[in-house]
Structures are given as structure tokens and as C-alpha cells.
Design a protein around this motif. Sequence first.
Motif, PDB file in Angstrom:
ATOM      1  N   ALA A 201      27.217  50.802  54.447  1.00 12.54           N
ATOM      2  CA  ALA A 201      28.378  50.643  53.531  1.00 12.54           C
ATOM      3  C   ALA A 201      27.999  49.750  52.136  1.00 12.54           C
ATOM      4  N   PRO A 202      28.334  50.126  51.132  1.00 14.37           N
ATOM      5  CA  PRO A 202      28.036  49.280  49.620  1.00 14.37           C
ATOM      6  C   PRO A 202      29.039  48.280  49.773  1.00 14.37           C
ATOM      7  N   ASP A 203      28.205  47.235  48.956  1.00 17.99           N
ATOM      8  CA  ASP A 203      29.194  46.126  48.887  1.00 17.99           C
ATOM      9  C   ASP A 203      29.796  46.072  47.475  1.00 17.99           C
ATOM     10  N   LEU A 204      31.017  46.565  47.676  1.00 18.48           N
ATOM     11  CA  LEU A 204      31.833  46.858  46.447  1.00 18.48           C
ATOM     12  C   LEU A 204      32.438  45.455  45.828  1.00 18.48           C
ATOM     13  N   TYR A 205      32.247  44.396  46.403  1.00 16.57           N
ATOM     14  CA  TYR A 205      32.939  43.047  45.830  1.00 16.57           C
ATOM     15  C   TYR A 205      31.929  42.016  45.859  1.00 16.57           C
ATOM     16  N   PRO A 206      30.552  42.067  45.497  1.00 19.73           N
ATOM     17  CA  PRO A 206      29.457  41.196  45.784  1.00 19.73           C
ATOM     18  C   PRO A 206      29.758  39.826  45.414  1.00 19.73           C
ATOM     19  N   GLU A 207      29.567  38.812  46.162  1.00 15.61           N
ATOM     20  CA  GLU A 207      30.082  37.340  45.624  1.00 15.61           C
ATOM     21  C   GLU A 207      29.202  36.984  44.317  1.00 15.61           C
ATOM     22  N   ARG A 208      28.074  37.406  43.997  1.00 14.52           N
ATOM     23  CA  ARG A 208      27.309  36.927  42.576  1.00 14.52           C
ATOM     24  C   ARG A 208      28.109  37.494  41.500  1.00 14.52           C
ATOM     25  N   HIS A 209      28.689  38.600  41.695  1.00 13.19           N
ATOM     26  CA  HIS A 209      29.339  39.322  40.444  1.00 13.19           C
ATOM     27  C   HIS A 209      31.151  39.154  40.401  1.00 13.19           C
ATOM     28  N   ARG A 210      31.477  38.449  41.525  1.00 10.02           N
ATOM     29  CA  ARG A 210      33.015  38.224  41.594  1.00 10.02           C
ATOM     30  C   ARG A 210      33.603  37.771  40.291  1.00 10.02           C
ATOM     31  N   ASP A 211      33.202  36.703  39.765  1.00 13.07           N
ATOM     32  CA  ASP A 211      33.979  36.172  38.490  1.00 13.07           C
ATOM     33  C   ASP A 211      33.998  37.422  37.488  1.00 13.07           C
ATOM     34  N   GLU A 212      32.849  37.938  37.304  1.00 10.49           N
ATOM     35  CA  GLU A 212      33.008  39.160  36.436  1.00 10.49           C
ATOM     36  C   GLU A 212      33.702  40.275  36.733  1.00 10.49           C
ATOM     37  N   ILE A 213      33.826  40.659  37.827  1.00  7.87           N
ATOM     38  CA  ILE A 213      34.686  41.800  38.268  1.00  7.87           C
ATOM     39  C   ILE A 213      36.300  41.510  38.173  1.00  7.87           C
ATOM     40  N   ASP A 214      36.572  40.325  38.536  1.00  9.75           N
ATOM     41  CA  ASP A 214      37.890  39.810  38.400  1.00  9.75           C
ATOM     42  C   ASP A 214      38.371  39.702  37.118  1.00  9.75           C
ATOM     43  N   ALA A 215      37.495  39.318  35.952  1.00 13.92           N
ATOM     44  CA  ALA A 215      37.825  38.979  34.761  1.00 13.92           C
ATOM     45  C   ALA A 215      37.994  40.771  34.201  1.00 13.92           C
ATOM     46  N   ILE A 216      37.119  41.561  34.449  1.00 10.22           N
ATOM     47  CA  ILE A 216      37.192  42.992  33.960  1.00 10.22           C
ATOM     48  C   ILE A 216      38.598  43.441  34.623  1.00 10.22           C
ATOM     49  N   ASN A 217      38.747  43.150  35.905  1.00  8.78           N
ATOM     50  CA  ASN A 217      39.802  43.841  36.757  1.00  8.78           C
ATOM     51  C   ASN A 217      41.343  43.319  35.816  1.00  8.78           C
ATOM     52  N   ALA A 218      41.263  42.173  35.411  1.00  9.04           N
ATOM     53  CA  ALA A 218      42.553  41.664  34.893  1.00  9.04           C
ATOM     54  C   ALA A 218      42.718  42.305  33.562  1.00  9.04           C
ATOM     55  N   ASP A 219      41.646  42.552  32.771  1.00 10.06           N
ATOM     56  CA  ASP A 219      41.688  43.277  31.560  1.00 10.06           C
ATOM     57  C   ASP A 219      42.338  44.661  31.602  1.00 10.06           C
ATOM     58  N   VAL A 220      41.455  45.466  32.727  1.00 10.46           N
ATOM     59  CA  VAL A 220      41.840  46.706  32.975  1.00 10.46           C
ATOM     60  C   VAL A 220      43.326  46.819  33.436  1.00 10.46           C
ATOM     61  N   TYR A 221      43.700  45.974  34.309  1.00  7.54           N
ATOM     62  CA  TYR A 221      44.981  46.066  34.794  1.00  7.54           C
ATOM     63  C   TYR A 221      46.134  46.165  33.678  1.00  7.54           C
ATOM     64  N   ALA A 222      45.991  44.850  32.744  1.00  2.90           N
ATOM     65  CA  ALA A 222      46.947  44.791  31.899  1.00  2.90           C
ATOM     66  C   ALA A 222      46.959  45.688  30.874  1.00  2.90           C
ATOM     67  N   ASP A 223      45.570  46.156  30.276  1.00  4.00           N
ATOM     68  CA  ASP A 223      45.385  47.146  29.252  1.00  4.00           C
ATOM     69  C   ASP A 223      45.326  48.433  29.392  1.00  4.00           C
ATOM     70  N   VAL A 224      45.103  48.958  30.676  1.00  6.13           N
ATOM     71  CA  VAL A 224      44.896  50.392  31.048  1.00  6.13           C
ATOM     72  C   VAL A 224      45.740  50.757  32.063  1.00  6.13           C
ATOM     73  N   ASN A 225      45.327  50.431  33.397  1.00  9.18           N
ATOM     74  CA  ASN A 225      46.347  50.583  34.584  1.00  9.18           C
ATOM     75  C   ASN A 225      47.540  50.558  34.435  1.00  9.18           C
ATOM     76  N   ASN A 226      48.281  49.480  33.728  1.00 10.64           N
ATOM     77  CA  ASN A 226      49.725  49.253  33.636  1.00 10.64           C
ATOM     78  C   ASN A 226      50.185  49.696  32.324  1.00 10.64           C
ATOM     79  N   ALA A 227      49.164  49.520  31.275  1.00 13.65           N
ATOM     80  CA  ALA A 227      49.722  49.828  30.108  1.00 13.65           C
ATOM     81  C   ALA A 227      50.043  51.541  29.760  1.00 13.65           C
ATOM     82  N   VAL A 228      49.591  52.335  30.567  1.00 12.36           N
ATOM     83  CA  VAL A 228      50.002  53.886  30.489  1.00 12.36           C
ATOM     84  C   VAL A 228      51.320  53.886  30.924  1.00 12.36           C
ATOM     85  N   TYR A 229      51.799  53.171  31.891  1.00 12.99           N
ATOM     86  CA  TYR A 229      53.197  53.193  32.389  1.00 12.99           C
ATOM     87  C   TYR A 229      54.091  52.581  31.190  1.00 12.99           C
ATOM     88  N   GLU A 230      53.687  51.436  30.598  1.00 13.90           N
ATOM     89  CA  GLU A 230      54.355  50.633  29.565  1.00 13.90           C
ATOM     90  C   GLU A 230      54.598  51.616  28.397  1.00 13.90           C
TER      91      GLU A 230
END
Length: 330
Positions: free
Chosen positions: A145-174
Motif C-alpha cells: 500500500a502507498p503512503d498517501l500521507y507521509p510524515e515528512r510531507h504533511r505540512d506541505e500536503i496540509d497547506a496545499i489541501n487548504a488552498d485547493v479546498y478553498a479555491d477549487v473544491n468548494n469554489a465551484v459550489y460557490e
Amino acid sequence: MSADGSEYVRDQRYLTTRITADGRDGFPVEPGRYRLVVSRACPWANRSVIVRRLLGLEPVLSLGICGPTHDERSWTFDLDPGGRDPVLKIERLQEAFFARDPDYPLGITVPAIVDIPTGKVVTNDFAQITLDLSTEWRGHHRPGAPDLYPERHRDEIDAINADVYADVNNAVYEAGFAKGQDAYERAYRKLFRRLDILQERLAARRYLVGDAITEADIRLFTTLVRFDAVYHGHFKCNRSKLAEMPVLWAYARDLFQTPGFGDTIDFPQIKEHYYVVHRDVNPTGVVPLGPDTSGWLTPHGRERLGGRPFGDGTPPGPVADGEAVTAVTG
């Protein structure tokens, strides 16, 4: 909605009880105890289906699939014989929420994880569900199984997820649910500004973080794969189709053709949900025949950027019995 009623604001209040390895919230990880309830149509639920498949959790976490449409009460199990989930023995997901709280005041949403012995929803916190599948359920991941949330990258993943949520995932609904021109235009501009930034980021790298697929790619993919089918027309996100944004289109096709992604996508159900349920946006309920989805299977050329889709792991096996989706068509 915003104070003037023009801007769509998502209700982000969820049942945040967690299923963990140590059971600290009263719900320990146990094979066969829980049922993941989703709809193929829903992008938030689609994330959990992809993660479950990539990690090989099918033998320990069963899948209940609601139909693509719902009324104001609840998602329903109309795809199952007799319109009843064969494991939970309920017709509406609402029943599992009311089993937890008879006065449950919030939205009946997917994904939801239900405790099979009690019939009660444990959580519908979609963002935490996938992270917990990667971390708390690790003892039951498939070999390779792949490591989809590797510890060494979590801060970067979290930051990108926050931007993508606000500006893409949810923005299409807005954009789609805006009740005023200004609110729509703000969402539209925010969306395409972020898509342009993502195109630039992905021009020279195969995946969003590191050299393998992570949680960040999964969260972006489930919006991109619905873009031309529903968001471009239905939600008026029409500066460009995904197919007209070369980098993102190639990136999305690369993921779609990766086991665990495209084999979770049912375009007919996706279109039926948005065009039938959102009568305030599409009063007739007419579902468009297009677009042609065969382009999702065309060569993408992203291999030249290197990267290893599953990192040190391996692809998932065949789709589980009863979980196949409608194939893409012309």
C-alpha cells in the motif's frame, strides 16, 4: 449564505468522532465492524473510495453505495435490491444518523462511516476520514500500500489541501450556488486563479507533493474529474474546460488511468446527481448527454516527468466484486 444572501457558505459542522487504532473516542479500528457509505456522484465521498481502494481496505471496511440522487431528507439505497442496504438493513442514510441522535440537526452527508452492530453513524467528517484511513488503519493496509500521507510531507500536503479546498473544491459550489453576480464573479475568479497556479506547479512535476501520489492529488482529482461533466456548464465555471487547460488535463488523465482513480468514477451517476438534484440551478432536471468521456483514456505523456505513482508500493488489485463502475464512453 452570506449576510446579504448572495454568497454560498458550506456548513462545515460534522460528526467528528474518530475511529482510531487506540479507540480513544470509543471506536477502535476493527475489521468488519464498520461500513463506509458513499455515493459515486459525490466528490467528497469519492475521496474516501479512492483511498480505501489504494490502501486495500476492502476486506476490512465494507462499502455501501447510495444512489446518485436524494431528496431533502436523505441519500437513499435505491441501487440495492428492495431499496435497502444489505448490511445496514436501512432504506435511507438518515436512519443511521437518527440512530446516533434522534434530534440530529445537521446535514445527512456522505461519506459516512456507520458502526454496523449499533447501526449508528460514527463520523461524516470527510476530511478526517481519509487521513485516518491512511494513518489509524495502517495495520490493515494491503502489502505494498502507498503512503498517501507521509510524515515528512504533511505540512506541505496540509497547506496545499487548504488552498485547493478553498479555491477549487468548494469554489465551484460557490460559483454554482451564488445568488448574486458579485458573489459568482468572486468565486469564478478565485477558482481560475488557483487553477492557473496549479497548472504552473504541475508543469514540471508529475504530482503535487514529492514524487508519488498523496492525499493532495486525491483531493484535487475528484473536482477535476467532474469539471467538464458538470462544473463547467452546470455551475457556470466556463472560462475554460479542463480539456482546454493542457497541464491539468494531462495531470488528471494520468491519475484517471492509474488503478484506484478512474475505476471509481461513474460519469452517468455524477451527471444525474447534479442536474437532477439541483433544481434551483437546473429547473427542468434534464441531464445532458455529453461530454464525450473517451478522452480520459487518451495518452497523457506525464511519464516523462518521472515520479512513481505508488512510491515504494505497488498498484492495487482488481476492483472488488460488486464495486465496478460504468465504463467511459464516447
